[in-house]
Design a protein around this motif. Structure first.
Motif, PDB file in Angstrom:
ATOM      1  N   ALA A  55       0.712  -1.188   0.054  1.00  0.00           N
ATOM      2  CA  ALA A  55      -0.069   0.081   0.129  1.00  0.00           C
ATOM      3  C   ALA A  55       0.904   1.320   0.047  1.00  0.00           C
ATOM      4  CB  ALA A  55      -0.882   0.010   1.155  1.00  0.00           C
ATOM      5  N   ALA A  56       2.044   1.203   0.732  1.00  0.00           N
ATOM      6  CA  ALA A  56       2.727   2.380   0.714  1.00  0.00           C
ATOM      7  C   ALA A  56       3.463   2.641  -0.665  1.00  0.00           C
ATOM      8  CB  ALA A  56       4.004   2.192   1.614  1.00  0.00           C
ATOM      9  N   LEU A  57       3.749   1.505  -1.338  1.00  0.00           N
ATOM     10  CA  LEU A  57       4.181   1.663  -2.544  1.00  0.00           C
ATOM     11  C   LEU A  57       2.948   2.192  -3.519  1.00  0.00           C
ATOM     12  CD1 LEU A  57       6.388  -1.483  -2.620  1.00  0.00           C
ATOM     13  CD2 LEU A  57       7.260   0.855  -2.962  1.00  0.00           C
ATOM     14  N   ARG A  58       2.006   1.578  -3.694  1.00  0.00           N
ATOM     15  CA  ARG A  58       0.816   1.847  -4.497  1.00  0.00           C
ATOM     16  C   ARG A  58       0.324   3.380  -4.399  1.00  0.00           C
ATOM     17  NH1 ARG A  58      -1.368   1.501  -9.075  1.00  0.00           N
ATOM     18  NH2 ARG A  58      -3.338   0.775  -9.135  1.00  0.00           N
ATOM     19  N   ARG A  59       0.359   3.863  -3.062  1.00  0.00           N
ATOM     20  CA  ARG A  59      -0.116   5.327  -3.050  1.00  0.00           C
ATOM     21  C   ARG A  59       0.794   6.475  -3.589  1.00  0.00           C
ATOM     22  NH1 ARG A  59      -0.727   3.242   2.318  1.00  0.00           N
ATOM     23  NH2 ARG A  59       1.145   4.422   2.930  1.00  0.00           N
ATOM     24  N   GLU A  60       2.063   5.743  -4.004  1.00  0.00           N
ATOM     25  CA  GLU A  60       2.808   6.779  -4.803  1.00  0.00           C
ATOM     26  C   GLU A  60       2.785   6.960  -6.152  1.00  0.00           C
ATOM     27  OE1 GLU A  60       5.710   8.463  -3.447  1.00  0.00           O
ATOM     28  OE2 GLU A  60       4.806   7.682  -1.541  1.00  0.00           O
ATOM     29  N   GLU A  61       2.800   8.119  -6.798  1.00  0.00           N
ATOM     30  CA  GLU A  61       2.680   8.151  -8.091  1.00  0.00           C
ATOM     31  C   GLU A  61       3.545   7.249  -8.942  1.00  0.00           C
ATOM     32  OE1 GLU A  61       0.358  10.504  -9.601  1.00  0.00           O
ATOM     33  OE2 GLU A  61      -0.104  10.934  -7.348  1.00  0.00           O
ATOM     34  N   PRO A  62       3.147   6.719 -10.197  1.00  0.00           N
ATOM     35  CA  PRO A  62       4.033   5.882 -11.064  1.00  0.00           C
ATOM     36  C   PRO A  62       5.310   6.336 -11.209  1.00  0.00           C
ATOM     37  CG  PRO A  62       1.722   6.414 -11.883  1.00  0.00           C
ATOM     38  CD  PRO A  62       1.704   7.434 -10.690  1.00  0.00           C
ATOM     39  N   PRO A  63       6.197   5.698 -11.091  1.00  0.00           N
ATOM     40  CA  PRO A  63       6.056   4.146 -11.189  1.00  0.00           C
ATOM     41  C   PRO A  63       6.088   3.488  -9.804  1.00  0.00           C
ATOM     42  CG  PRO A  63       8.426   4.833 -11.154  1.00  0.00           C
ATOM     43  CD  PRO A  63       7.836   6.139 -11.060  1.00  0.00           C
ATOM     44  N   PRO A  71      14.093   1.690   0.364  1.00  0.00           N
ATOM     45  CA  PRO A  71      13.880   1.060   1.385  1.00  0.00           C
ATOM     46  C   PRO A  71      13.736   1.934   2.812  1.00  0.00           C
ATOM     47  CG  PRO A  71      15.447  -0.306   0.434  1.00  0.00           C
ATOM     48  CD  PRO A  71      15.246   1.265  -0.291  1.00  0.00           C
ATOM     49  N   ALA A  72      14.398   3.025   2.952  1.00  0.00           N
ATOM     50  CA  ALA A  72      14.631   3.854   4.090  1.00  0.00           C
ATOM     51  C   ALA A  72      13.165   4.655   4.044  1.00  0.00           C
ATOM     52  CB  ALA A  72      15.400   4.913   3.844  1.00  0.00           C
ATOM     53  N   GLN A  73      12.618   5.088   2.690  1.00  0.00           N
ATOM     54  CA  GLN A  73      11.146   5.754   2.781  1.00  0.00           C
ATOM     55  C   GLN A  73      10.129   4.469   3.209  1.00  0.00           C
ATOM     56  OE1 GLN A  73      11.877   6.919  -1.332  1.00  0.00           O
ATOM     57  NE2 GLN A  73      11.386   9.041  -0.680  1.00  0.00           N
ATOM     58  N   LEU A  74      10.251   3.444   2.652  1.00  0.00           N
ATOM     59  CA  LEU A  74       9.490   2.177   3.203  1.00  0.00           C
ATOM     60  C   LEU A  74       9.478   1.946   4.731  1.00  0.00           C
ATOM     61  CD1 LEU A  74       9.748  -0.296   0.323  1.00  0.00           C
ATOM     62  CD2 LEU A  74       7.654   0.790   1.034  1.00  0.00           C
ATOM     63  N   ILE A  75      10.618   1.993   5.178  1.00  0.00           N
ATOM     64  CA  ILE A  75      10.813   2.145   6.809  1.00  0.00           C
ATOM     65  C   ILE A  75      10.026   3.058   7.360  1.00  0.00           C
ATOM     66  CG2 ILE A  75      12.237   2.239   8.651  1.00  0.00           C
ATOM     67  CD1 ILE A  75      14.371   0.616   6.571  1.00  0.00           C
ATOM     68  N   SER A  76      10.125   4.323   6.888  1.00  0.00           N
ATOM     69  CA  SER A  76       9.231   5.525   7.617  1.00  0.00           C
ATOM     70  C   SER A  76       7.749   5.207   7.420  1.00  0.00           C
ATOM     71  CB  SER A  76      10.022   6.859   6.802  1.00  0.00           C
ATOM     72  OG  SER A  76       9.083   7.656   7.186  1.00  0.00           O
ATOM     73  N   ALA A  77       7.599   4.826   6.187  1.00  0.00           N
ATOM     74  CA  ALA A  77       5.842   4.863   5.912  1.00  0.00           C
ATOM     75  C   ALA A  77       5.433   3.845   6.427  1.00  0.00           C
ATOM     76  CB  ALA A  77       5.817   4.726   4.237  1.00  0.00           C
ATOM     77  N   THR A  78       6.132   2.490   7.071  1.00  0.00           N
ATOM     78  CA  THR A  78       5.598   1.524   7.611  1.00  0.00           C
ATOM     79  C   THR A  78       6.012   1.358   9.045  1.00  0.00           C
ATOM     80  OG1 THR A  78       7.244   0.019   7.141  1.00  0.00           O
ATOM     81  CG2 THR A  78       5.335   0.064   5.689  1.00  0.00           C
ATOM     82  N   MET A  79       6.696   2.469   9.471  1.00  0.00           N
ATOM     83  CA  MET A  79       7.261   2.400  10.972  1.00  0.00           C
ATOM     84  C   MET A  79       7.715   1.083  11.521  1.00  0.00           C
ATOM     85  SD  MET A  79       4.510   5.130  12.362  1.00  0.00           S
ATOM     86  CE  MET A  79       2.950   3.868  11.869  1.00  0.00           C
ATOM     87  N   ILE A  80       8.869   0.483  10.718  1.00  0.00           N
ATOM     88  CA  ILE A  80       9.271  -0.768  11.307  1.00  0.00           C
ATOM     89  C   ILE A  80      10.744  -0.753  10.935  1.00  0.00           C
ATOM     90  CG2 ILE A  80       7.294  -2.265  10.514  1.00  0.00           C
ATOM     91  CD1 ILE A  80       8.970  -3.354   8.208  1.00  0.00           C
ATOM     92  N   GLY A  81      11.501  -1.530  11.743  1.00  0.00           N
ATOM     93  CA  GLY A  81      12.913  -1.408  11.628  1.00  0.00           C
ATOM     94  C   GLY A  81      13.714  -1.931  10.273  1.00  0.00           C
TER      95      GLY A  81
END
Length: 166
Positions: free
Chosen positions: A66-74, A79-89
Protein backbone atom coordinates in the motif's frame (compact mmCIF):
# COMPACT_ATOMS: atom_id res chain seq x y z
CA UNK A 1 -27.85 1.66 17.02
CA UNK A 2 -30.67 3.09 19.09
CA UNK A 3 -30.04 5.23 22.16
CA UNK A 4 -31.57 2.44 24.29
CA UNK A 5 -29.04 -0.03 22.89
CA UNK A 6 -26.25 2.40 23.85
CA UNK A 7 -27.43 2.29 27.48
CA UNK A 8 -27.34 -1.48 27.93
CA UNK A 9 -24.44 -2.81 29.94
CA UNK A 10 -21.73 -4.38 27.80
CA UNK A 11 -18.56 -6.24 28.77
CA UNK A 12 -16.73 -2.99 29.46
CA UNK A 13 -19.49 -1.74 31.78
CA UNK A 14 -19.33 -5.05 33.66
CA UNK A 15 -15.53 -4.87 33.84
CA UNK A 16 -15.64 -1.32 35.21
CA UNK A 17 -18.32 -2.26 37.74
CA UNK A 18 -16.22 -5.20 38.97
CA UNK A 19 -13.07 -3.10 39.30
CA UNK A 20 -14.90 -0.25 41.00
CA UNK A 21 -15.94 -2.70 43.73
CA UNK A 22 -12.30 -3.80 44.16
CA UNK A 23 -10.73 -0.33 43.83
CA UNK A 24 -13.41 2.18 44.87
CA UNK A 25 -10.83 4.97 45.20
CA UNK A 26 -9.68 4.74 41.55
CA UNK A 27 -11.32 6.77 38.77
CA UNK A 28 -12.03 4.14 36.13
CA UNK A 29 -13.88 6.40 33.68
CA UNK A 30 -10.97 6.32 31.14
CA UNK A 31 -11.70 2.61 30.70
CA UNK A 32 -15.10 3.58 29.29
CA UNK A 33 -13.29 4.85 26.21
CA UNK A 34 -9.95 3.06 26.13
CA UNK A 35 -11.26 -0.46 26.74
CA UNK A 36 -13.83 0.01 24.01
CA UNK A 37 -11.13 1.35 21.68
CA UNK A 38 -9.01 -1.74 22.38
CA UNK A 39 -11.94 -4.01 21.62
CA UNK A 40 -12.75 -2.08 18.45
CA UNK A 41 -9.07 -2.25 17.41
CA UNK A 42 -9.03 -6.02 17.93
CA UNK A 43 -12.21 -6.37 15.87
CA UNK A 44 -10.72 -4.14 13.15
CA UNK A 45 -7.52 -6.23 13.09
CA UNK A 46 -9.58 -9.37 12.46
CA UNK A 47 -11.62 -7.60 9.77
CA UNK A 48 -8.47 -6.32 8.07
CA UNK A 49 -6.77 -9.71 8.19
CA UNK A 50 -9.82 -11.27 6.55
CA UNK A 51 -9.95 -8.62 3.81
CA UNK A 52 -6.23 -8.99 3.12
CA UNK A 53 -6.23 -12.79 3.11
CA UNK A 54 -8.98 -12.71 0.49
CA UNK A 55 -6.44 -10.98 -1.76
CA UNK A 56 -3.71 -13.45 -0.78
CA UNK A 57 -1.88 -10.99 1.47
CA UNK A 58 -0.83 -10.81 5.09
CA UNK A 59 -1.33 -7.50 6.92
CA UNK A 60 2.39 -6.68 6.78
CA UNK A 61 2.43 -7.35 3.02
CA UNK A 62 -0.53 -5.05 2.56
CA UNK A 63 1.25 -2.29 4.51
CA UNK A 64 4.36 -2.38 2.31
CA UNK A 65 2.44 -2.76 -0.95
CA UNK A 66 0.00 0.00 0.00
CA UNK A 67 2.86 2.40 0.75
CA UNK A 68 4.23 1.74 -2.74
CA UNK A 69 0.84 1.85 -4.46
CA UNK A 70 0.01 5.26 -2.98
CA UNK A 71 3.08 6.73 -4.67
CA UNK A 72 2.72 8.23 -8.12
CA UNK A 73 3.87 5.97 -10.98
CA UNK A 74 6.19 4.16 -11.17
CA UNK A 75 5.10 3.40 -7.56
CA UNK A 76 8.55 3.08 -6.03
CA UNK A 77 10.34 4.10 -2.85
CA UNK A 78 13.71 3.53 -1.26
CA UNK A 79 13.85 1.02 1.60
CA UNK A 80 14.42 3.96 3.98
CA UNK A 81 11.24 5.63 2.76
CA UNK A 82 9.35 2.35 3.20
CA UNK A 83 10.69 2.03 6.74
CA UNK A 84 9.41 5.53 7.48
CA UNK A 85 6.03 4.86 5.86
CA UNK A 86 5.46 1.57 7.70
CA UNK A 87 7.21 2.40 10.97
CA UNK A 88 9.22 -0.82 11.21
CA UNK A 89 12.92 -1.45 11.61
CA UNK A 90 15.44 -1.90 8.81
CA UNK A 91 16.09 -5.61 9.51
CA UNK A 92 12.37 -6.36 9.41
CA UNK A 93 11.99 -4.35 6.20
CA UNK A 94 14.84 -6.25 4.54
CA UNK A 95 13.18 -9.54 5.43
CA UNK A 96 9.79 -8.32 4.20
CA UNK A 97 11.21 -7.08 0.93
CA UNK A 98 13.01 -10.39 0.35
CA UNK A 99 9.70 -12.22 0.83
CA UNK A 100 7.79 -9.83 -1.43
CA UNK A 101 10.45 -10.13 -4.15
CA UNK A 102 10.26 -13.95 -3.94
CA UNK A 103 6.48 -13.75 -4.36
CA UNK A 104 6.82 -11.44 -7.37
CA UNK A 105 4.91 -8.60 -5.70
CA UNK A 106 7.78 -6.08 -5.72
CA UNK A 107 11.09 -5.74 -7.50
CA UNK A 108 14.32 -4.06 -6.54
CA UNK A 109 16.23 -1.97 -9.03
CA UNK A 110 19.35 0.18 -8.78
CA UNK A 111 18.70 3.76 -7.78
CA UNK A 112 19.71 5.87 -10.81
CA UNK A 113 20.48 8.83 -8.52
CA UNK A 114 22.69 6.80 -6.16
CA UNK A 115 24.44 3.67 -7.43
CA UNK A 116 24.94 2.40 -3.89
CA UNK A 117 21.23 2.09 -3.14
CA UNK A 118 18.12 0.48 -4.58
CA UNK A 119 14.53 1.45 -5.21
CA UNK A 120 11.62 -0.89 -4.55
CA UNK A 121 8.85 -0.92 -7.14
CA UNK A 122 5.49 -2.65 -6.92
CA UNK A 123 4.83 -5.15 -9.72
CA UNK A 124 1.58 -5.45 -11.67
CA UNK A 125 0.68 -8.51 -9.55
CA UNK A 126 1.42 -6.59 -6.35
CA UNK A 127 -0.73 -3.67 -7.50
CA UNK A 128 -3.62 -5.97 -8.39
CA UNK A 129 -3.49 -7.69 -5.02
CA UNK A 130 -3.24 -4.53 -2.94
CA UNK A 131 -6.04 -2.90 -4.96
CA UNK A 132 -8.25 -5.96 -4.39
CA UNK A 133 -7.43 -5.91 -0.69
CA UNK A 134 -8.24 -2.19 -0.41
CA UNK A 135 -11.57 -2.63 -2.19
CA UNK A 136 -12.49 -5.47 0.15
CA UNK A 137 -11.34 -3.51 3.21
CA UNK A 138 -13.36 -0.42 2.26
CA UNK A 139 -16.46 -2.54 1.70
CA UNK A 140 -16.08 -4.42 5.00
CA UNK A 141 -15.34 -1.29 7.01
CA UNK A 142 -18.36 0.43 5.47
CA UNK A 143 -20.49 -2.52 6.55
CA UNK A 144 -19.09 -2.31 10.09
CA UNK A 145 -20.04 1.38 10.29
CA UNK A 146 -23.56 0.92 8.92
CA UNK A 147 -25.09 1.53 12.36
CA UNK A 148 -23.69 5.07 12.49
CA UNK A 149 -24.95 8.00 10.47
CA UNK A 150 -22.49 9.92 8.30
CA UNK A 151 -22.59 12.71 10.88
CA UNK A 152 -21.80 10.27 13.71
CA UNK A 153 -18.95 8.81 11.68
CA UNK A 154 -17.54 12.30 11.07
CA UNK A 155 -17.81 13.13 14.78
CA UNK A 156 -16.13 9.86 15.76
CA UNK A 157 -13.34 10.43 13.20
CA UNK A 158 -12.78 13.93 14.55
CA UNK A 159 -12.60 12.73 18.14
CA UNK A 160 -10.25 9.86 17.26
CA UNK A 161 -8.04 12.25 15.29
CA UNK A 162 -7.67 14.38 18.43
CA UNK A 163 -7.01 11.34 20.61
CA UNK A 164 -4.42 9.91 18.20
CA UNK A 165 -2.26 13.04 18.07
CA UNK A 166 1.16 12.40 19.47
Amino acid sequence: MSPAADRRDDEVDLLIDAWSRRLPDVDLTPLDVMSRLRRAANRLARLRASAFSGAGLAAWEFDVLAALRREEPPHELSPAQLISATMIGSAAMSNRLDNLVRRGLVERRPNPRDGRSVLVRITAEGATRVDDAMRSLAERESEELRGLTREEQATLASLLRRLARE
